[in-house]
Design an enzyme around this catalytic site. Structure first.
Site, PDB file in Angstrom:
ATOM      1  N   SER A 198      19.216 129.643  -7.878  1.00 30.98           N
ATOM      2  CA  SER A 198      19.010 129.309  -6.458  1.00 30.98           C
ATOM      3  C   SER A 198      20.306 129.490  -5.674  1.00 30.98           C
ATOM      4  CB  SER A 198      18.510 127.864  -6.316  1.00 30.98           C
ATOM      5  OG  SER A 198      19.460 126.966  -6.831  1.00 30.98           O
ATOM      6  N   TYR A 230      34.087 115.301  -6.112  1.00 29.40           N
ATOM      7  CA  TYR A 230      33.842 116.736  -5.923  1.00 29.40           C
ATOM      8  C   TYR A 230      35.130 117.443  -5.477  1.00 29.40           C
ATOM      9  CZ  TYR A 230      31.531 120.988  -4.139  1.00 29.40           C
ATOM     10  OH  TYR A 230      31.143 122.288  -3.894  1.00 29.40           O
ATOM     11  N   ILE A 271      23.588 130.153  -3.626  1.00 30.33           N
ATOM     12  CA  ILE A 271      24.634 131.183  -3.566  1.00 30.33           C
ATOM     13  C   ILE A 271      24.523 132.132  -4.762  1.00 30.33           C
ATOM     14  CG2 ILE A 271      27.143 131.551  -3.655  1.00 30.33           C
ATOM     15  CD1 ILE A 271      27.445 128.807  -2.215  1.00 30.33           C
TER      16      ILE A 271
HETATM   17  N1  NAP Z   1      26.137 125.126  -0.558  1.00 32.54           N
HETATM   18  C1  NAP Z   1      27.343 124.806  -0.160  1.00 32.54           C
HETATM   19  O1  NAP Z   1      27.548 124.351   0.984  1.00 32.54           O
HETATM   20  C2  NAP Z   1      28.517 124.980  -1.087  1.00 32.54           C
HETATM   21  C3  NAP Z   1      29.810 124.883  -0.537  1.00 32.54           C
HETATM   22  C4  NAP Z   1      30.897 125.046  -1.361  1.00 32.54           C
HETATM   23  C5  NAP Z   1      30.748 125.314  -2.712  1.00 32.54           C
HETATM   24  N2  NAP Z   1      29.477 125.393  -3.223  1.00 32.54           N
HETATM   25  C6  NAP Z   1      29.372 125.662  -4.667  1.00 32.54           C
HETATM   26  O2  NAP Z   1      28.494 126.749  -4.869  1.00 32.54           O
HETATM   27  C7  NAP Z   1      27.917 126.670  -6.172  1.00 32.54           C
HETATM   28  C8  NAP Z   1      26.427 126.921  -6.061  1.00 32.54           C
HETATM   29  O3  NAP Z   1      25.863 125.920  -5.245  1.00 32.54           O
HETATM   30  P1  NAP Z   1      24.628 126.187  -4.264  1.00 32.54           P
HETATM   31  O4  NAP Z   1      25.034 125.729  -2.918  1.00 32.54           O
HETATM   32  O5  NAP Z   1      24.120 127.541  -4.423  1.00 32.54           O
HETATM   33  O6  NAP Z   1      23.605 125.084  -4.795  1.00 32.54           O
HETATM   34  P2  NAP Z   1      22.220 125.203  -5.576  1.00 32.54           P
HETATM   35  O7  NAP Z   1      21.270 126.056  -4.831  1.00 32.54           O
HETATM   36  O8  NAP Z   1      21.849 123.788  -5.892  1.00 32.54           O
HETATM   37  O9  NAP Z   1      22.619 125.969  -6.905  1.00 32.54           O
HETATM   38  C9  NAP Z   1      23.198 125.340  -8.000  1.00 32.54           C
HETATM   39  C10 NAP Z   1      22.950 126.214  -9.203  1.00 32.54           C
HETATM   40  O10 NAP Z   1      23.602 125.610 -10.326  1.00 32.54           O
HETATM   41  C11 NAP Z   1      22.666 125.551 -11.394  1.00 32.54           C
HETATM   42  N3  NAP Z   1      22.978 124.413 -12.249  1.00 32.54           N
HETATM   43  C12 NAP Z   1      23.153 123.119 -11.902  1.00 32.54           C
HETATM   44  N4  NAP Z   1      23.378 122.375 -12.999  1.00 32.54           N
HETATM   45  C13 NAP Z   1      23.344 123.226 -14.058  1.00 32.54           C
HETATM   46  C14 NAP Z   1      23.501 123.073 -15.446  1.00 32.54           C
HETATM   47  N5  NAP Z   1      23.730 121.880 -15.989  1.00 32.54           N
HETATM   48  N6  NAP Z   1      23.403 124.160 -16.246  1.00 32.54           N
HETATM   49  C15 NAP Z   1      23.150 125.376 -15.713  1.00 32.54           C
HETATM   50  N7  NAP Z   1      22.994 125.593 -14.408  1.00 32.54           N
HETATM   51  C16 NAP Z   1      23.091 124.523 -13.588  1.00 32.54           C
HETATM   52  C17 NAP Z   1      21.307 125.418 -10.728  1.00 32.54           C
HETATM   53  O11 NAP Z   1      20.281 125.954 -11.561  1.00 32.54           O
HETATM   54  P3  NAP Z   1      19.222 125.102 -12.397  1.00 32.54           P
HETATM   55  O12 NAP Z   1      18.896 123.874 -11.626  1.00 32.54           O
HETATM   56  O13 NAP Z   1      18.055 126.048 -12.557  1.00 32.54           O
HETATM   57  O14 NAP Z   1      19.925 124.836 -13.693  1.00 32.54           O
HETATM   58  C18 NAP Z   1      21.470 126.326  -9.522  1.00 32.54           C
HETATM   59  O15 NAP Z   1      21.170 127.654  -9.879  1.00 32.54           O
HETATM   60  C19 NAP Z   1      28.304 125.300  -6.721  1.00 32.54           C
HETATM   61  O16 NAP Z   1      29.366 125.451  -7.628  1.00 32.54           O
HETATM   62  C20 NAP Z   1      28.759 124.539  -5.488  1.00 32.54           C
HETATM   63  O17 NAP Z   1      29.724 123.556  -5.803  1.00 32.54           O
HETATM   64  C21 NAP Z   1      28.367 125.235  -2.451  1.00 32.54           C
END
Ligand code: NAP
Length: 321
Positions: A56, A203, A58
């Protein structure tokens, strides 16, 4: 005009142009420059890139853009059904540049550290190589500093730091054996890892820690490329699963209606960072990008953040300003 006057005008002009760019761009200047004059994403065609957290947000958007340019992929996360759907979408995006065999769906819980070697071996056995590891899986947090249980600190570090470090160490050992090829470790950090933001103490600490680990790696191993990508607020579902102050609890909120960069735009900037092996990049809509630039100058950041206060900072972060 004397030489000193000319020099003074040039210096003022230089900083003035930078200030304008900080205000109008949605990423740091080096990354923006590379989107026009750097290596295109298509230069990665044929490489094998492994993206964790691909199901999902990014990670998903990044995988789709890489597929569009013919990059071979390993896609990992826990939700296998979403990965299978993503594979189909990737093949559509690739428009003939990729075949079924070019995308390996590898369900994986990154917390299962004892299995990391086995997952890595499977990738090498399948493709015979790995060019880039993208550590993207992670969870954010919303909680007041003094309320956070130490178990949450441990759980968040386990996911956002230790799982990344462990998988990266395996990849680095593999890359170091290669001749004439430079391996590339890429990690999704956060602007929260460049400067503290309110109500996410663990975080912020975790993303700062992973930055420090990776900067040390870059210093020790000049034969490996290391990229740290720091998004600001992006329109994904990540607040649903964000940690709180209490173990096992999820924040469960939506980012709908908030001012956030789209995951698709973020993915283009992310893929450009990877293609050009940029060491540190960040992105975010105004005023996030402006503030992220300011954090590179600690004195300036101190004045700006003091003037704004924590409530304004939080509103910006939650896409309400
Ligand atoms: N969105 C923002 O505003 C933002 C800003 C700065 C940094 N980030 C960083 O961007 C990255 C992606 O976040 P996102 O915003 O795209 O959120 P997201 O849509 O919730 O994606 C998180 C991803 O991590 C996977 N994940 C979580 N726990 C896991 C585990 N134990 N084992 C394997 N996969 C796992 C989830 O897949 P499953 O649930 O299918 O395992 C999902 O694919 C993160 O590192 C986050 O800290 C996000």
């Amino acid at each position: 005009m004397t030489f000193l006057e000319l020099l003074f005008i040039l210096i003022i002009g230089y900083y003035f142009i930078y200030l304008i760019l900080w205000l109008i761009l949605d990423c740091n200047v080096e990354l923006w420059y590379n989107t026009y004059f750097g290596l295109p994403i298509s230069s990665m065609r044929g490489q094998v890139v492994w993206v964790t957290g691909a199901s999902s947000g990014i990670g998903r958007a990044l995988v789709l853009i890489l597929a569009k340019y013919g990059v071979r992929l390993v896609i990992s996360a826990r939700r296998e059904n979403l990965l299978e759907l993503l594979k189909k979408d990737c093949l559509e995006q690739a428009n003939g540049l990729l075949s079924e065999d070019d995308i390996l769906v590898m369900p994986m819980d990154v917390l299962n550290i004892s299995q990391h070697e086995a997952y890595f071996d499977r990738v090498i056995k399948y493709f015979g190589r790995l060019d880039v590891l993208v550590n993207n899986a992670g969870r954010s947090q919303r909680a007041s500093w003094e309320e956070i249980k130490v178990q949450v600190d441990r759980d968040l570090f386990e996911l956002d730091v230790f799982s990344v470090v462990n998988l990266s160490r395996i990849a680095v050992r593999y890359f170091l054996q290669l001749r004439n090829v430079r391996g590339h470790i890429v990690t999704t950090s956060s602007i929260a890892g460049l400067c503290p933001v309110p109500f996410s103490a663990t975080y912020c600490a975790a993303k700062s820690a992973i930055n420090a680990y990776l900067n040390s790696l870059r210093l020790e191993q000049s034969g490996i490329d290391v990229s740290i990508f720091c998004p600001g607020p992006i329109a994904t579902d990540f607040l649903q699963e964000a940690f709180t102050a209490v173990p096992e609890e999820m924040y469960g909120k939506s980012t709908k209606g908030q001012k956030r960069m789209s995951a698709e735009r973020c993915a283009i900037l992310f893929a450009t960072t990877i293609a050009n092996k940029l060491e540190l990049s960040w992105c975010g809509l105004f005023p996030v990008n402006f503030l992220a630039n300011a954090t590179r100058y600690p004195g300036l950041a101190k004045i700006i953040f003091k003037f704004m206060g924590k409530s304004t900072m939080n509103k910006i972060r939650e896409g309400k300003l």
